[in-house]
Design an enzyme around this catalytic site. Structure first.
Site, PDB file in Angstrom:
ATOM      1  N   ASP A  54       0.870  -1.175   0.000  1.00  0.00           N
ATOM      2  CA  ASP A  54       0.000   0.000   0.000  1.00  0.00           C
ATOM      3  C   ASP A  54       0.906   1.223   0.000  1.00  0.00           C
ATOM      4  O   ASP A  54       1.615   1.486   0.974  1.00  0.00           O
ATOM      5  CB  ASP A  54      -0.911  -0.004   1.229  1.00  0.00           C
ATOM      6  N   TYR A 143      -5.631  15.369 -10.458  1.00  0.00           N
ATOM      7  CA  TYR A 143      -4.841  14.234 -10.984  1.00  0.00           C
ATOM      8  C   TYR A 143      -3.695  14.777 -11.839  1.00  0.00           C
ATOM      9  O   TYR A 143      -2.548  14.353 -11.688  1.00  0.00           O
ATOM     10  CB  TYR A 143      -5.753  13.330 -11.809  1.00  0.00           C
ATOM     11  N   LYS A 147       0.413  14.288 -11.358  1.00  0.00           N
ATOM     12  CA  LYS A 147       1.310  13.701 -12.367  1.00  0.00           C
ATOM     13  C   LYS A 147       2.404  14.705 -12.767  1.00  0.00           C
ATOM     14  O   LYS A 147       3.532  14.313 -13.046  1.00  0.00           O
ATOM     15  CB  LYS A 147       0.512  13.245 -13.590  1.00  0.00           C
ATOM     16  N   PRO A 173       1.666   7.814 -21.053  1.00  0.00           N
ATOM     17  CA  PRO A 173       0.588   7.204 -21.866  1.00  0.00           C
ATOM     18  C   PRO A 173      -0.508   8.215 -22.199  1.00  0.00           C
ATOM     19  O   PRO A 173      -0.701   9.212 -21.496  1.00  0.00           O
ATOM     20  CB  PRO A 173       0.030   6.098 -20.954  1.00  0.00           C
ATOM     21  N   VAL A 175      -4.887   8.316 -23.086  1.00  0.00           N
ATOM     22  CA  VAL A 175      -6.020   7.660 -22.412  1.00  0.00           C
ATOM     23  C   VAL A 175      -5.950   6.160 -22.698  1.00  0.00           C
ATOM     24  O   VAL A 175      -5.779   5.750 -23.854  1.00  0.00           O
ATOM     25  CB  VAL A 175      -7.372   8.209 -22.922  1.00  0.00           C
ATOM     26  N   ASP A 177      -7.601   2.155 -22.125  1.00  0.00           N
ATOM     27  CA  ASP A 177      -8.869   1.450 -21.933  1.00  0.00           C
ATOM     28  C   ASP A 177      -8.772   0.577 -20.682  1.00  0.00           C
ATOM     29  O   ASP A 177      -8.667  -0.647 -20.756  1.00  0.00           O
ATOM     30  CB  ASP A 177      -9.165   0.604 -23.181  1.00  0.00           C
TER      31      ASP A 177
HETATM   32  N1  NAP Z   1      -6.050   4.823 -17.605  1.00  0.00           N
HETATM   33  C1  NAP Z   1      -5.576   5.880 -18.245  1.00  0.00           C
HETATM   34  O1  NAP Z   1      -6.265   6.496 -19.073  1.00  0.00           O
HETATM   35  C2  NAP Z   1      -4.173   6.346 -17.979  1.00  0.00           C
HETATM   36  C3  NAP Z   1      -3.622   7.314 -18.821  1.00  0.00           C
HETATM   37  C4  NAP Z   1      -2.323   7.763 -18.591  1.00  0.00           C
HETATM   38  C5  NAP Z   1      -1.613   7.261 -17.512  1.00  0.00           C
HETATM   39  N2  NAP Z   1      -2.170   6.318 -16.698  1.00  0.00           N
HETATM   40  C6  NAP Z   1      -1.390   5.827 -15.571  1.00  0.00           C
HETATM   41  O2  NAP Z   1      -1.089   4.460 -15.783  1.00  0.00           O
HETATM   42  C7  NAP Z   1      -0.934   3.816 -14.519  1.00  0.00           C
HETATM   43  C8  NAP Z   1      -1.791   2.570 -14.474  1.00  0.00           C
HETATM   44  O3  NAP Z   1      -3.156   2.979 -14.533  1.00  0.00           O
HETATM   45  P1  NAP Z   1      -4.336   2.004 -15.046  1.00  0.00           P
HETATM   46  O4  NAP Z   1      -4.948   2.667 -16.191  1.00  0.00           O
HETATM   47  O5  NAP Z   1      -3.833   0.619 -15.160  1.00  0.00           O
HETATM   48  O6  NAP Z   1      -5.357   2.138 -13.824  1.00  0.00           O
HETATM   49  P2  NAP Z   1      -6.028   1.038 -12.908  1.00  0.00           P
HETATM   50  O7  NAP Z   1      -6.495  -0.108 -13.719  1.00  0.00           O
HETATM   51  O8  NAP Z   1      -7.011   1.782 -12.078  1.00  0.00           O
HETATM   52  O9  NAP Z   1      -4.824   0.527 -11.992  1.00  0.00           O
HETATM   53  C9  NAP Z   1      -4.281   1.328 -10.977  1.00  0.00           C
HETATM   54  C10 NAP Z   1      -3.508   0.427 -10.027  1.00  0.00           C
HETATM   55  O10 NAP Z   1      -2.945   1.231  -8.970  1.00  0.00           O
HETATM   56  C11 NAP Z   1      -3.175   0.539  -7.745  1.00  0.00           C
HETATM   57  N3  NAP Z   1      -3.206   1.411  -6.567  1.00  0.00           N
HETATM   58  C12 NAP Z   1      -4.067   2.416  -6.295  1.00  0.00           C
HETATM   59  N4  NAP Z   1      -3.831   2.912  -5.061  1.00  0.00           N
HETATM   60  C13 NAP Z   1      -2.809   2.201  -4.545  1.00  0.00           C
HETATM   61  C14 NAP Z   1      -2.124   2.224  -3.321  1.00  0.00           C
HETATM   62  N5  NAP Z   1      -2.452   3.072  -2.327  1.00  0.00           N
HETATM   63  N6  NAP Z   1      -1.110   1.341  -3.127  1.00  0.00           N
HETATM   64  C15 NAP Z   1      -0.779   0.461  -4.079  1.00  0.00           C
HETATM   65  N7  NAP Z   1      -1.393   0.369  -5.275  1.00  0.00           N
HETATM   66  C16 NAP Z   1      -2.403   1.234  -5.501  1.00  0.00           C
HETATM   67  C17 NAP Z   1      -4.537  -0.105  -7.949  1.00  0.00           C
HETATM   68  O11 NAP Z   1      -4.752  -1.098  -6.977  1.00  0.00           O
HETATM   69  P3  NAP Z   1      -6.266  -1.437  -6.493  1.00  0.00           P
HETATM   70  O12 NAP Z   1      -6.841  -2.228  -7.632  1.00  0.00           O
HETATM   71  O13 NAP Z   1      -6.059  -2.221  -5.242  1.00  0.00           O
HETATM   72  O14 NAP Z   1      -6.966  -0.131  -6.281  1.00  0.00           O
HETATM   73  C18 NAP Z   1      -4.393  -0.643  -9.370  1.00  0.00           C
HETATM   74  O15 NAP Z   1      -3.719  -1.875  -9.373  1.00  0.00           O
HETATM   75  C19 NAP Z   1      -1.299   4.855 -13.461  1.00  0.00           C
HETATM   76  O16 NAP Z   1      -0.140   5.459 -12.932  1.00  0.00           O
HETATM   77  C20 NAP Z   1      -2.111   5.864 -14.249  1.00  0.00           C
HETATM   78  O17 NAP Z   1      -2.116   7.146 -13.640  1.00  0.00           O
HETATM   79  C21 NAP Z   1      -3.422   5.839 -16.922  1.00  0.00           C
END
Ligand code: NAP
Length: 238
Positions: A54, A143, A147, A173, A175, A177
Protein backbone atom coordinates in the site's frame (compact mmCIF):
# COMPACT_ATOMS: atom_id res chain seq x y z
CA UNK A 1 22.80 1.44 -22.99
CA UNK A 2 19.65 -0.35 -24.19
CA UNK A 3 17.82 -2.24 -21.47
CA UNK A 4 17.75 -6.00 -21.69
CA UNK A 5 15.11 -7.72 -19.57
CA UNK A 6 16.23 -11.37 -19.70
CA UNK A 7 17.14 -12.57 -16.22
CA UNK A 8 16.45 -9.15 -14.68
CA UNK A 9 14.28 -8.75 -11.61
CA UNK A 10 11.47 -6.28 -12.27
CA UNK A 11 9.32 -4.93 -9.43
CA UNK A 12 5.95 -3.58 -10.61
CA UNK A 13 3.48 -1.62 -8.48
CA UNK A 14 -0.24 -1.68 -9.23
CA UNK A 15 0.42 -5.06 -10.82
CA UNK A 16 -3.26 -6.07 -10.85
CA UNK A 17 -4.45 -2.89 -12.55
CA UNK A 18 -5.27 -2.54 -16.24
CA UNK A 19 -1.81 -1.49 -17.39
CA UNK A 20 -0.04 -3.29 -14.53
CA UNK A 21 -1.25 -6.73 -15.62
CA UNK A 22 -0.03 -6.07 -19.15
CA UNK A 23 3.36 -4.85 -17.93
CA UNK A 24 3.66 -8.03 -15.83
CA UNK A 25 2.85 -10.19 -18.86
CA UNK A 26 5.23 -8.35 -21.17
CA UNK A 27 8.19 -8.31 -18.78
CA UNK A 28 7.66 -12.00 -17.98
CA UNK A 29 7.47 -12.83 -21.69
CA UNK A 30 10.75 -10.96 -22.19
CA UNK A 31 12.46 -13.26 -19.68
CA UNK A 32 12.34 -11.10 -16.57
CA UNK A 33 11.68 -12.34 -13.04
CA UNK A 34 8.67 -10.27 -12.02
CA UNK A 35 7.80 -9.24 -8.48
CA UNK A 36 4.21 -8.07 -8.59
CA UNK A 37 3.08 -5.64 -5.91
CA UNK A 38 -0.66 -5.41 -5.42
CA UNK A 39 -2.53 -3.53 -2.74
CA UNK A 40 -4.40 -6.66 -1.62
CA UNK A 41 -1.41 -8.99 -1.88
CA UNK A 42 -3.44 -11.23 -4.21
CA UNK A 43 -1.52 -12.54 -7.21
CA UNK A 44 -2.34 -10.78 -10.47
CA UNK A 45 -2.05 -14.19 -12.13
CA UNK A 46 -1.40 -17.72 -10.89
CA UNK A 47 2.18 -18.56 -9.96
CA UNK A 48 3.35 -14.97 -9.93
CA UNK A 49 5.67 -13.84 -7.14
CA UNK A 50 3.46 -11.29 -5.40
CA UNK A 51 3.62 -9.10 -2.33
CA UNK A 52 1.23 -6.70 -0.67
CA UNK A 53 2.04 -3.01 -1.02
CA UNK A 54 0.00 0.00 0.00
CA UNK A 55 1.79 3.07 -1.26
CA UNK A 56 0.08 5.27 1.32
CA UNK A 57 1.59 3.25 4.18
CA UNK A 58 5.30 3.90 4.95
CA UNK A 59 5.57 0.58 6.83
CA UNK A 60 4.26 -1.27 3.79
CA UNK A 61 6.84 0.42 1.55
CA UNK A 62 9.61 -0.39 4.03
CA UNK A 63 8.54 -4.04 4.07
CA UNK A 64 8.50 -4.18 0.26
CA UNK A 65 11.94 -2.61 0.13
CA UNK A 66 13.45 -5.70 1.74
CA UNK A 67 13.31 -7.02 -1.85
CA UNK A 68 15.27 -4.01 -3.12
CA UNK A 69 18.65 -5.78 -3.05
CA UNK A 70 17.55 -8.02 -5.89
CA UNK A 71 15.60 -5.50 -7.98
CA UNK A 72 17.11 -4.35 -11.28
CA UNK A 73 14.11 -2.43 -12.59
CA UNK A 74 11.48 -0.67 -10.47
CA UNK A 75 8.27 0.22 -12.31
CA UNK A 76 6.17 2.81 -10.46
CA UNK A 77 2.89 2.06 -12.19
CA UNK A 78 0.23 2.31 -9.46
CA UNK A 79 -1.95 5.37 -9.73
CA UNK A 80 -5.16 7.01 -8.58
CA UNK A 81 -7.43 9.32 -10.57
CA UNK A 82 -10.53 10.66 -8.81
CA UNK A 83 -11.53 12.54 -11.97
CA UNK A 84 -12.40 15.60 -9.97
CA UNK A 85 -12.48 19.30 -10.67
CA UNK A 86 -10.75 21.68 -8.29
CA UNK A 87 -13.83 23.49 -6.96
CA UNK A 88 -15.85 20.38 -6.11
CA UNK A 89 -16.73 20.05 -2.41
CA UNK A 90 -14.47 17.04 -1.86
CA UNK A 91 -11.57 18.22 -3.99
CA UNK A 92 -9.14 18.58 -1.09
CA UNK A 93 -9.68 14.92 -0.20
CA UNK A 94 -9.37 13.92 -3.86
CA UNK A 95 -6.17 15.88 -4.35
CA UNK A 96 -4.72 14.43 -1.16
CA UNK A 97 -5.52 10.86 -2.26
CA UNK A 98 -3.95 11.41 -5.68
CA UNK A 99 -0.85 13.08 -4.32
CA UNK A 100 -0.47 10.30 -1.72
CA UNK A 101 -0.12 7.64 -4.42
CA UNK A 102 0.93 9.39 -7.63
CA UNK A 103 3.48 11.75 -6.08
CA UNK A 104 4.42 10.59 -2.56
CA UNK A 105 4.06 6.92 -3.48
CA UNK A 106 6.53 7.37 -6.34
CA UNK A 107 8.77 9.56 -4.19
CA UNK A 108 8.89 7.04 -1.33
CA UNK A 109 9.44 4.06 -3.64
CA UNK A 110 12.40 5.79 -5.29
CA UNK A 111 13.83 6.64 -1.87
CA UNK A 112 13.35 3.05 -0.68
CA UNK A 113 14.67 1.20 -3.74
CA UNK A 114 17.40 3.42 -5.16
CA UNK A 115 20.04 3.04 -2.39
CA UNK A 116 20.59 -0.63 -3.34
CA UNK A 117 20.81 0.36 -7.02
CA UNK A 118 23.30 3.09 -6.16
CA UNK A 119 25.43 0.61 -4.24
CA UNK A 120 25.42 -1.85 -7.16
CA UNK A 121 25.93 1.08 -9.55
CA UNK A 122 23.21 -0.19 -11.86
CA UNK A 123 19.46 -0.27 -12.16
CA UNK A 124 16.51 1.46 -13.71
CA UNK A 125 13.45 3.23 -12.39
CA UNK A 126 10.44 3.60 -14.68
CA UNK A 127 7.75 6.08 -13.68
CA UNK A 128 4.41 5.65 -15.42
CA UNK A 129 3.15 9.22 -15.64
CA UNK A 130 0.64 10.55 -18.17
CA UNK A 131 0.49 13.01 -21.04
CA UNK A 132 -1.51 15.00 -18.45
CA UNK A 133 1.74 15.63 -16.60
CA UNK A 134 2.34 18.19 -19.37
CA UNK A 135 -1.05 19.83 -19.54
CA UNK A 136 -3.94 20.28 -17.11
CA UNK A 137 -7.44 19.18 -18.03
CA UNK A 138 -9.76 20.86 -15.49
CA UNK A 139 -12.07 17.82 -15.51
CA UNK A 140 -9.36 15.95 -13.65
CA UNK A 141 -7.40 18.94 -12.36
CA UNK A 142 -5.93 17.44 -9.23
CA UNK A 143 -4.84 14.23 -10.98
CA UNK A 144 -2.98 16.27 -13.61
CA UNK A 145 -1.27 18.27 -10.87
CA UNK A 146 -0.15 15.07 -9.12
CA UNK A 147 1.31 13.70 -12.37
CA UNK A 148 3.07 17.02 -13.07
CA UNK A 149 4.59 16.80 -9.58
CA UNK A 150 5.72 13.24 -10.24
CA UNK A 151 7.27 14.34 -13.56
CA UNK A 152 9.17 17.12 -11.81
CA UNK A 153 10.42 14.61 -9.23
CA UNK A 154 11.42 12.23 -12.03
CA UNK A 155 13.74 14.88 -13.44
CA UNK A 156 15.38 15.36 -10.03
CA UNK A 157 15.79 11.61 -9.52
CA UNK A 158 17.37 11.29 -12.95
CA UNK A 159 19.94 13.96 -12.18
CA UNK A 160 20.62 12.62 -8.68
CA UNK A 161 21.11 9.00 -9.77
CA UNK A 162 22.80 9.44 -13.12
CA UNK A 163 26.38 9.41 -11.82
CA UNK A 164 25.65 6.18 -9.93
CA UNK A 165 24.67 4.44 -13.18
CA UNK A 166 20.97 4.32 -12.33
CA UNK A 167 18.66 5.29 -15.18
CA UNK A 168 15.32 7.00 -14.58
CA UNK A 169 12.64 6.81 -17.27
CA UNK A 170 9.36 8.69 -17.64
CA UNK A 171 6.53 7.13 -19.64
CA UNK A 172 3.62 9.27 -20.77
CA UNK A 173 0.59 7.20 -21.87
CA UNK A 174 -2.52 8.66 -23.55
CA UNK A 175 -6.02 7.66 -22.41
CA UNK A 176 -6.00 3.91 -21.79
CA UNK A 177 -8.87 1.45 -21.93
CA UNK A 178 -8.74 0.54 -18.23
CA UNK A 179 -10.98 0.96 -15.19
CA UNK A 180 -9.40 4.34 -14.50
CA UNK A 181 -10.76 5.80 -17.75
CA UNK A 182 -13.86 3.65 -18.13
CA UNK A 183 -16.13 6.72 -17.99
CA UNK A 184 -14.29 8.54 -20.79
CA UNK A 185 -15.85 8.26 -24.27
CA UNK A 186 -13.83 8.22 -27.45
CA UNK A 187 -10.79 6.33 -28.62
CA UNK A 188 -8.55 4.75 -26.00
CA UNK A 189 -5.33 2.82 -26.31
CA UNK A 190 -5.40 -0.84 -25.34
CA UNK A 191 -3.24 -1.38 -22.24
CA UNK A 192 -1.64 -4.40 -23.97
CA UNK A 193 -0.41 -2.11 -26.75
CA UNK A 194 0.74 0.55 -24.29
CA UNK A 195 2.73 -2.02 -22.28
CA UNK A 196 4.39 -3.38 -25.42
CA UNK A 197 5.35 0.13 -26.48
CA UNK A 198 6.73 0.94 -23.03
CA UNK A 199 9.01 -2.10 -23.13
CA UNK A 200 10.21 -1.17 -26.61
CA UNK A 201 10.97 2.40 -25.53
CA UNK A 202 12.95 1.03 -22.59
CA UNK A 203 14.85 -1.35 -24.86
CA UNK A 204 15.66 1.65 -27.04
CA UNK A 205 16.76 3.63 -23.96
CA UNK A 206 14.24 6.43 -24.57
CA UNK A 207 14.23 8.38 -21.30
CA UNK A 208 11.00 10.27 -21.95
CA UNK A 209 8.60 7.96 -23.76
CA UNK A 210 5.39 9.25 -25.30
CA UNK A 211 3.05 6.34 -25.88
CA UNK A 212 0.61 6.04 -28.80
CA UNK A 213 -1.41 9.21 -29.35
CA UNK A 214 0.50 10.98 -26.57
CA UNK A 215 3.38 11.46 -29.01
CA UNK A 216 1.29 13.58 -31.36
CA UNK A 217 -0.45 15.26 -28.42
CA UNK A 218 2.86 16.32 -26.93
CA UNK A 219 4.07 17.66 -30.30
CA UNK A 220 0.91 19.79 -30.54
CA UNK A 221 1.38 21.04 -27.00
CA UNK A 222 4.93 22.08 -27.78
CA UNK A 223 3.76 23.91 -30.91
CA UNK A 224 1.03 25.81 -29.02
CA UNK A 225 1.49 25.47 -25.24
CA UNK A 226 -1.62 27.48 -24.34
CA UNK A 227 -4.04 25.88 -26.81
CA UNK A 228 -5.57 23.38 -24.36
CA UNK A 229 -5.87 25.97 -21.62
CA UNK A 230 -7.72 28.35 -23.92
CA UNK A 231 -9.99 25.64 -25.30
CA UNK A 232 -10.92 24.43 -21.84
CA UNK A 233 -11.54 27.98 -20.62
CA UNK A 234 -13.85 28.53 -23.58
CA UNK A 235 -15.73 25.31 -22.92
CA UNK A 236 -16.16 25.96 -19.21
CA UNK A 237 -17.38 29.51 -19.81
CA UNK A 238 -19.98 28.46 -22.40
N1 NAP B 1 -6.05 4.82 -17.61
C1 NAP B 1 -5.58 5.88 -18.25
O1 NAP B 1 -6.27 6.50 -19.07
C2 NAP B 1 -4.17 6.35 -17.98
C3 NAP B 1 -3.62 7.31 -18.82
C4 NAP B 1 -2.32 7.76 -18.59
C5 NAP B 1 -1.61 7.26 -17.51
N2 NAP B 1 -2.17 6.32 -16.70
C6 NAP B 1 -1.39 5.83 -15.57
O2 NAP B 1 -1.09 4.46 -15.78
C7 NAP B 1 -0.93 3.82 -14.52
C8 NAP B 1 -1.79 2.57 -14.47
O3 NAP B 1 -3.16 2.98 -14.53
P1 NAP B 1 -4.34 2.00 -15.05
O4 NAP B 1 -4.95 2.67 -16.19
O5 NAP B 1 -3.83 0.62 -15.16
O6 NAP B 1 -5.36 2.14 -13.82
P2 NAP B 1 -6.03 1.04 -12.91
O7 NAP B 1 -6.50 -0.11 -13.72
O8 NAP B 1 -7.01 1.78 -12.08
O9 NAP B 1 -4.82 0.53 -11.99
C9 NAP B 1 -4.28 1.33 -10.98
C10 NAP B 1 -3.51 0.43 -10.03
O10 NAP B 1 -2.95 1.23 -8.97
C11 NAP B 1 -3.17 0.54 -7.75
N3 NAP B 1 -3.21 1.41 -6.57
C12 NAP B 1 -4.07 2.42 -6.29
N4 NAP B 1 -3.83 2.91 -5.06
C13 NAP B 1 -2.81 2.20 -4.54
C14 NAP B 1 -2.12 2.22 -3.32
N5 NAP B 1 -2.45 3.07 -2.33
N6 NAP B 1 -1.11 1.34 -3.13
C15 NAP B 1 -0.78 0.46 -4.08
N7 NAP B 1 -1.39 0.37 -5.27
C16 NAP B 1 -2.40 1.23 -5.50
C17 NAP B 1 -4.54 -0.10 -7.95
O11 NAP B 1 -4.75 -1.10 -6.98
P3 NAP B 1 -6.27 -1.44 -6.49
O12 NAP B 1 -6.84 -2.23 -7.63
O13 NAP B 1 -6.06 -2.22 -5.24
O14 NAP B 1 -6.97 -0.13 -6.28
C18 NAP B 1 -4.39 -0.64 -9.37
O15 NAP B 1 -3.72 -1.87 -9.37
C19 NAP B 1 -1.30 4.86 -13.46
O16 NAP B 1 -0.14 5.46 -12.93
C20 NAP B 1 -2.11 5.86 -14.25
O17 NAP B 1 -2.12 7.15 -13.64
C21 NAP B 1 -3.42 5.84 -16.92
Amino acid sequence: MPLDFAGKTVFITGADGGLGRCLVANFAAAGAQVIAATRSGAAARPGLRTLALDLTDPASIAAAATAAETVDILVNNAGVNTNGRMFEPDSVASATAEMAVNYFGTFNMIRAFSPAMRTRRQGAIVNILSILAHVNLPVCATYCASKAAAWSLTQAARAELSAAGVKVYAMFPPVLDTVMSAHIPGPKMRPEDAAAEILQLLRDDVEDGFIGAAKDGYARLRADPKAVEKTMAGRIAS
